[in-house]
Enzyme design. Structure first.
Site, PDB file in Angstrom:
ATOM      1  N   LYS A 152       0.825  -1.221   0.000  1.00 41.36           N
ATOM      2  CA  LYS A 152       0.000   0.000   0.000  1.00 41.36           C
ATOM      3  C   LYS A 152       0.856   1.266   0.000  1.00 41.36           C
ATOM      4  O   LYS A 152       0.356   2.346  -0.268  1.00 41.36           O
ATOM      5  CB  LYS A 152      -0.927  -0.020   1.200  1.00 41.36           C
ATOM      6  CG  LYS A 152      -2.048  -1.034   1.017  1.00 41.36           C
ATOM      7  CD  LYS A 152      -3.347  -0.529   1.564  1.00 41.36           C
ATOM      8  CE  LYS A 152      -4.462  -1.421   1.077  1.00 41.36           C
ATOM      9  NZ  LYS A 152      -5.507  -1.569   2.057  1.00 41.36           N
ATOM     10  N   HIS A 180     -16.546 -17.429  -0.709  1.00 37.99           N
ATOM     11  CA  HIS A 180     -15.696 -18.539  -0.296  1.00 37.99           C
ATOM     12  C   HIS A 180     -16.106 -19.785  -1.059  1.00 37.99           C
ATOM     13  O   HIS A 180     -17.099 -19.788  -1.792  1.00 37.99           O
ATOM     14  CB  HIS A 180     -15.773 -18.750   1.216  1.00 37.99           C
ATOM     15  CG  HIS A 180     -15.095 -17.675   1.994  1.00 37.99           C
ATOM     16  ND1 HIS A 180     -15.773 -16.737   2.712  1.00 37.99           N
ATOM     17  CD2 HIS A 180     -13.781 -17.365   2.109  1.00 37.99           C
ATOM     18  CE1 HIS A 180     -14.920 -15.894   3.259  1.00 37.99           C
ATOM     19  NE2 HIS A 180     -13.695 -16.240   2.899  1.00 37.99           N
ATOM     20  N   TYR A 215     -18.664 -20.412  -4.500  1.00 36.70           N
ATOM     21  CA  TYR A 215     -18.191 -20.707  -5.861  1.00 36.70           C
ATOM     22  C   TYR A 215     -18.786 -22.031  -6.332  1.00 36.70           C
ATOM     23  O   TYR A 215     -19.220 -22.169  -7.478  1.00 36.70           O
ATOM     24  CB  TYR A 215     -16.655 -20.780  -5.915  1.00 36.70           C
ATOM     25  CG  TYR A 215     -15.964 -19.620  -5.211  1.00 36.70           C
ATOM     26  CD1 TYR A 215     -16.484 -18.328  -5.289  1.00 36.70           C
ATOM     27  CD2 TYR A 215     -14.809 -19.817  -4.462  1.00 36.70           C
ATOM     28  CE1 TYR A 215     -15.859 -17.273  -4.628  1.00 36.70           C
ATOM     29  CE2 TYR A 215     -14.187 -18.769  -3.812  1.00 36.70           C
ATOM     30  CZ  TYR A 215     -14.727 -17.502  -3.884  1.00 36.70           C
ATOM     31  OH  TYR A 215     -14.130 -16.463  -3.242  1.00 36.70           O
ATOM     32  N   ASP A 253     -12.092 -24.398  -3.797  1.00 33.78           N
ATOM     33  CA  ASP A 253     -10.828 -23.783  -3.377  1.00 33.78           C
ATOM     34  C   ASP A 253      -9.617 -24.518  -3.954  1.00 33.78           C
ATOM     35  O   ASP A 253      -8.722 -23.906  -4.540  1.00 33.78           O
ATOM     36  CB  ASP A 253     -10.687 -23.838  -1.851  1.00 33.78           C
ATOM     37  CG  ASP A 253     -11.309 -22.635  -1.170  1.00 33.78           C
ATOM     38  OD1 ASP A 253     -11.884 -21.798  -1.870  1.00 33.78           O
ATOM     39  OD2 ASP A 253     -11.215 -22.543   0.063  1.00 33.78           O
TER      40      ASP A 253
HETATM   41  C1  LIG Z   1     -13.300 -21.560   2.844  1.00 32.82           C
HETATM   42  C2  LIG Z   1     -11.964 -20.946   2.487  1.00 32.82           C
HETATM   43  C3  LIG Z   1     -11.487 -20.067   3.527  1.00 32.82           C
HETATM   44  C4  LIG Z   1     -10.812 -20.852   4.589  1.00 32.82           C
HETATM   45  C5  LIG Z   1      -9.759 -19.996   5.168  1.00 32.82           C
HETATM   46  C6  LIG Z   1      -9.254 -20.528   6.458  1.00 32.82           C
HETATM   47  C7  LIG Z   1      -8.163 -21.512   6.136  1.00 32.82           C
HETATM   48  C8  LIG Z   1      -8.840 -19.342   7.302  1.00 32.82           C
HETATM   49  C9  LIG Z   1     -10.034 -18.361   7.518  1.00 32.82           C
HETATM   50  C10 LIG Z   1      -9.826 -17.760   8.887  1.00 32.82           C
HETATM   51  C11 LIG Z   1      -8.421 -18.186   9.270  1.00 32.82           C
HETATM   52  C12 LIG Z   1      -8.083 -18.157  10.732  1.00 32.82           C
HETATM   53  C13 LIG Z   1      -8.278 -16.731  11.284  1.00 32.82           C
HETATM   54  O1  LIG Z   1      -7.642 -15.743  10.437  1.00 32.82           O
HETATM   55  C14 LIG Z   1      -7.750 -16.625  12.727  1.00 32.82           C
HETATM   56  C15 LIG Z   1      -6.326 -17.162  12.892  1.00 32.82           C
HETATM   57  C16 LIG Z   1      -5.332 -16.204  12.286  1.00 32.82           C
HETATM   58  C17 LIG Z   1      -3.915 -16.692  12.434  1.00 32.82           C
HETATM   59  O2  LIG Z   1      -3.041 -15.805  11.751  1.00 32.82           O
HETATM   60  C18 LIG Z   1      -3.787 -18.126  11.843  1.00 32.82           C
HETATM   61  C19 LIG Z   1      -4.765 -19.052  12.506  1.00 32.82           C
HETATM   62  C20 LIG Z   1      -6.201 -18.583  12.364  1.00 32.82           C
HETATM   63  C21 LIG Z   1      -7.063 -19.521  13.212  1.00 32.82           C
HETATM   64  C22 LIG Z   1      -6.624 -18.635  10.871  1.00 32.82           C
HETATM   65  C23 LIG Z   1      -6.490 -20.062  10.284  1.00 32.82           C
HETATM   66  C24 LIG Z   1      -6.939 -20.119   8.832  1.00 32.82           C
HETATM   67  O3  LIG Z   1      -6.106 -19.386   7.991  1.00 32.82           O
HETATM   68  C25 LIG Z   1      -8.357 -19.607   8.702  1.00 32.82           C
HETATM   69  C26 LIG Z   1      -9.290 -20.572   9.440  1.00 32.82           C
HETATM   70  C27 LIG Z   1     -12.030 -20.197   1.176  1.00 32.82           C
HETATM   71  O4  LIG Z   1     -12.969 -20.257   0.478  1.00 32.82           O
HETATM   72  S1  LIG Z   1     -10.620 -19.362   0.695  1.00 32.82           S
HETATM   73  C28 LIG Z   1     -11.039 -18.641  -0.849  1.00 32.82           C
HETATM   74  C29 LIG Z   1     -11.387 -17.234  -0.658  1.00 32.82           C
HETATM   75  N1  LIG Z   1     -11.581 -16.572  -1.921  1.00 32.82           N
HETATM   76  C30 LIG Z   1     -10.582 -16.189  -2.694  1.00 32.82           C
HETATM   77  O5  LIG Z   1      -9.419 -16.366  -2.406  1.00 32.82           O
HETATM   78  C31 LIG Z   1     -10.992 -15.522  -3.988  1.00 32.82           C
HETATM   79  C32 LIG Z   1     -10.264 -14.238  -4.295  1.00 32.82           C
HETATM   80  N2  LIG Z   1     -10.200 -13.389  -3.153  1.00 32.82           N
HETATM   81  C33 LIG Z   1     -11.238 -12.721  -2.651  1.00 32.82           C
HETATM   82  O6  LIG Z   1     -12.350 -12.753  -3.126  1.00 32.82           O
HETATM   83  C34 LIG Z   1     -10.918 -11.875  -1.427  1.00 32.82           C
HETATM   84  O7  LIG Z   1      -9.540 -11.779  -1.284  1.00 32.82           O
HETATM   85  C35 LIG Z   1     -11.532 -12.419  -0.134  1.00 32.82           C
HETATM   86  C36 LIG Z   1     -11.097 -13.847   0.164  1.00 32.82           C
HETATM   87  C37 LIG Z   1     -13.058 -12.377  -0.195  1.00 32.82           C
HETATM   88  C38 LIG Z   1     -11.070 -11.574   1.048  1.00 32.82           C
HETATM   89  O8  LIG Z   1     -11.513 -10.264   0.855  1.00 32.82           O
HETATM   90  P1  LIG Z   1     -10.720  -9.052   1.467  1.00 32.82           P
HETATM   91  O9  LIG Z   1     -11.616  -7.867   1.437  1.00 32.82           O
HETATM   92  O10 LIG Z   1     -10.180  -9.431   2.808  1.00 32.82           O
HETATM   93  O11 LIG Z   1      -9.466  -8.929   0.505  1.00 32.82           O
HETATM   94  P2  LIG Z   1      -9.347  -8.331  -0.967  1.00 32.82           P
HETATM   95  O12 LIG Z   1     -10.562  -7.590  -1.383  1.00 32.82           O
HETATM   96  O13 LIG Z   1      -8.915  -9.397  -1.890  1.00 32.82           O
HETATM   97  O14 LIG Z   1      -8.191  -7.271  -0.809  1.00 32.82           O
HETATM   98  C39 LIG Z   1      -7.003  -7.533  -0.173  1.00 32.82           C
HETATM   99  C40 LIG Z   1      -6.577  -6.259   0.538  1.00 32.82           C
HETATM  100  O15 LIG Z   1      -5.350  -6.479   1.169  1.00 32.82           O
HETATM  101  C41 LIG Z   1      -4.375  -5.555   0.661  1.00 32.82           C
HETATM  102  N3  LIG Z   1      -3.080  -6.225   0.621  1.00 32.82           N
HETATM  103  C42 LIG Z   1      -2.820  -7.424   0.100  1.00 32.82           C
HETATM  104  N4  LIG Z   1      -1.512  -7.712   0.233  1.00 32.82           N
HETATM  105  C43 LIG Z   1      -0.959  -6.654   0.841  1.00 32.82           C
HETATM  106  C44 LIG Z   1       0.369  -6.339   1.256  1.00 32.82           C
HETATM  107  N5  LIG Z   1       1.383  -7.161   1.048  1.00 32.82           N
HETATM  108  N6  LIG Z   1       0.574  -5.158   1.846  1.00 32.82           N
HETATM  109  C45 LIG Z   1      -0.442  -4.298   2.080  1.00 32.82           C
HETATM  110  N7  LIG Z   1      -1.726  -4.534   1.711  1.00 32.82           N
HETATM  111  C46 LIG Z   1      -1.961  -5.708   1.106  1.00 32.82           C
HETATM  112  C47 LIG Z   1      -4.883  -5.181  -0.697  1.00 32.82           C
HETATM  113  O16 LIG Z   1      -4.323  -3.981  -1.142  1.00 32.82           O
HETATM  114  C48 LIG Z   1      -6.364  -5.099  -0.427  1.00 32.82           C
HETATM  115  O17 LIG Z   1      -6.621  -3.893   0.233  1.00 32.82           O
HETATM  116  P3  LIG Z   1      -7.983  -3.051   0.000  1.00 32.82           P
HETATM  117  O18 LIG Z   1      -9.081  -3.885   0.582  1.00 32.82           O
HETATM  118  O19 LIG Z   1      -7.775  -1.764   0.712  1.00 32.82           O
HETATM  119  O20 LIG Z   1      -8.123  -2.900  -1.490  1.00 32.82           O
END
Ligand SMILES: C[C@H](CCC[C@@H](C)[C@H]1CC[C@H]2[C@@H]3[C@H](O)C[C@@H]4C[C@H](O)CC[C@]4(C)[C@H]3C[C@H](O)[C@]12C)C(=O)SCCNC(=O)CCNC(=O)[C@H](O)C(C)(C)COP(=O)(O)OP(=O)(O)OC[C@H]1O[C@@H](n2cnc3c(N)ncnc32)[C@H](O)[C@@H]1OP(=O)(O)O
Length: 383
Positions: free
Chosen positions: A59, A123, A127, A153
């Site tokens: 960002k 999620h 899909y 996924d």
């Molecule tokens: C059913 C699955 C999902 C299962 C996931 C589980 C495995 C995990 C879900 C919860 C996790 C736990 C939880 O977080 C708590 C713990 C955390 C700990 O750290 C680890 C243990 C945890 C227990 C943790 C464990 C697991 O990880 C979990 C249980 C799915 O279906 S996954 C498929 C999802 N869909 C997609 O991937 C399709 C494409 N993506 C999207 O549609 C979106 O990304 C999504 C997934 C809807 C999320 O939307 P979001 O608004 O959050 O993101 P985006 O709109 O894509 O924008 C990303 C923003 O982030 C900025 N950004 C990215 N990289 C950087 C960077 N390097 N630096 C700065 N900024 C960055 C980017 O610019 C975007 O910013 P803006 O929003 O301002 O534009």
């Protein structure tokens, strides 16, 4: 290894893109996971095998500029955000492919890069629902049921995206050009299930959900509980295998209804269930191992690595933390995957070494660090 020398930048995402990156790493690609900065307390990627981590704040202008620079030397970029996020950061494919026309720009999303839902959150279950596949999954008289988040996924998303990347890499050897891979999990899941569409004329799906041959309708394609509370999986479709199943259960096929008599299926299931409940899983294995009845034990994740067949093929591996996981598949005879035995990377663990490798000077790195555009996270040595 097959993908040796391929440089991949994987922007950290949820479940599908980490699998895609892990497949590429297992088969030899150098995968750099670009993690968020400031980093979260815990690492959410449990599929980080063989990857290194660079913590970079996209960002901030200098952060986005750093990614552009990395992309000039990369073969593949995998991005997992909904459509528009990369463009907003000034990192869309037009910009990056202009700077590196050989770049393969893989976009792994739920709904794809265009269409009404392109910018919507979702999620796996969403899909799968939109692909039509979810409507077919589930037992009779129950709501549709999503089988963990495996289908959209991972199969329709992570694996399809990896396949798209590999095809694009192969094509690039002839054209010298990169391209955009638009991997939508809706379309991936639908494509994966082409058999459902193509087999409709065979009458395989004429009945309601949960009443068909392969969707838990048939007694010979079902799971059954055993005396010790475990399960056996039965897949005796062809008549010759069905005959062996019937024999193994101690039944006489002459006294049973025809295998394909749909109206008798519910009663047959009850009969099979009653018989399976009389012996333990081990006892059933002794009966069915070695005969072609297509009957196998339903193993738990704790049991699979110990099963004789899986042991013989080394289908499951241990890393140096003694964690067990599946060996990469498929097996390539000359250039098999050699998965890293090391633990997954900590976020930012390799920030400095990666930037140096990609041509950043020590001074540039120090400046990015002082501006909080990057983070280092060196693990403490075990004393
Ligand atoms: C059913 C699955 C999902 C299962 C996931 C589980 C495995 C995990 C879900 C919860 C996790 C736990 C939880 O977080 C708590 C713990 C955390 C700990 O750290 C680890 C243990 C945890 C227990 C943790 C464990 C697991 O990880 C979990 C249980 C799915 O279906 S996954 C498929 C999802 N869909 C997609 O991937 C399709 C494409 N993506 C999207 O549609 C979106 O990304 C999504 C997934 C809807 C999320 O939307 P979001 O608004 O959050 O993101 P985006 O709109 O894509 O924008 C990303 C923003 O982030 C900025 N950004 C990215 N990289 C950087 C960077 N390097 N630096 C700065 N900024 C960055 C980017 O610019 C975007 O910013 P803006 O929003 O301002 O534009």
């Amino acid at each position: 290894m097959a993908l040796r020398g391929v440089r991949v930048l994987e922007l950290a995402g949820l479940a599908p893109s980490p699998l895609c990156g892990m497949i590429l790493a297992d088969f030899g690609a150098q995968v750099v996971r670009v993690d968020r900065c400031p980093r979260s307390a815990m690492n959410a990627d449990v599929q980080g095998r063989g990857k290194r981590s660079l913590a970079l704040d996209l960002k901030q202008g200098p952060g986005a500029a750093a990614l552009r620079r990395l992309c000039r030397r990369a073969d593949v970029l995998v991005e997992p955000f909904r459509h528009g996020v990369m463009e907003k950061l000034g990192l869309g494919p037009k910009v990056l492919l202009k700077e590196n026309p050989k770049l393969i720009y893989a976009r792994l999303t739920g709904f794809g890069q265009s269409g009404k839902y392109a910018k919507s959150a979702g999620h796996d279950i969403n899909y799968l629902a939109l692909s039509g596949v979810l409507s077919k999954l589930g037992r009779k008289d129950e709501n549709p049921y999503a089988p963990v988040n495996l289908l959209a996924d991972f199969a329709g998303g992570g694996v399809m995206c990896a396949m798209g990347i590999i095809m694009a890499l192969y094509e690039r050897t002839k054209s010298g050009k990169g391209q955009v891979v638009d991997a939508s999990m809706v379309e991936g899941a639908a494509y994966l299930s082409s058999f459902l569409w193509k087999s409709q004329n065979l009458g395989l799906w004429n009945r309601l959900r949960g009443e068909n041959l392969l969707d838990s309708g048939a007694p010979f394609y079902e799971t059954y509980k055993t005396l010790d509370g475990k399960f056996m999986a039965v897949g005796a479709i062809e008549p010759q295998f069905y005959e062996q199943l019937v024999k193994g259960l101690g039944l006489d096929s002459d006294k049973l209804p025809n295998q394909l008599s749909f109206s008798d299926w519910p009663e047959m299931k009850k009969m099979f269930a009653a018989i399976f409940s009389k012996k333990t899983q081990a006892e059933w294995c002794r009966i069915f191992d070695g005969i072609d009845a297509c009957v196998t034990p339903v193993l738990s994740l704790d049991e699979v690595a110990l099963h004789e067949h899986n042991k013989e093929r080394s289908s499951f591996i241990k890393n140096d933390q003694e964690e067990i996981s599946p060996r990469p598949s498929p097996l390539l005879s000359r250039t098999p995957a050699t998965p890293s035995p090391r633990r997954d990377p900590f976020i930012g663990e390799h920030t400095e070494e990666i930037l140096l490798e990609f041509g950043f000077t020590k001074e540039e790195i120090a400046k990015l660090h002082s501006e909080k555009v990057i983070e280092f996270n060196k693990p403490k040595a075990n004393l």
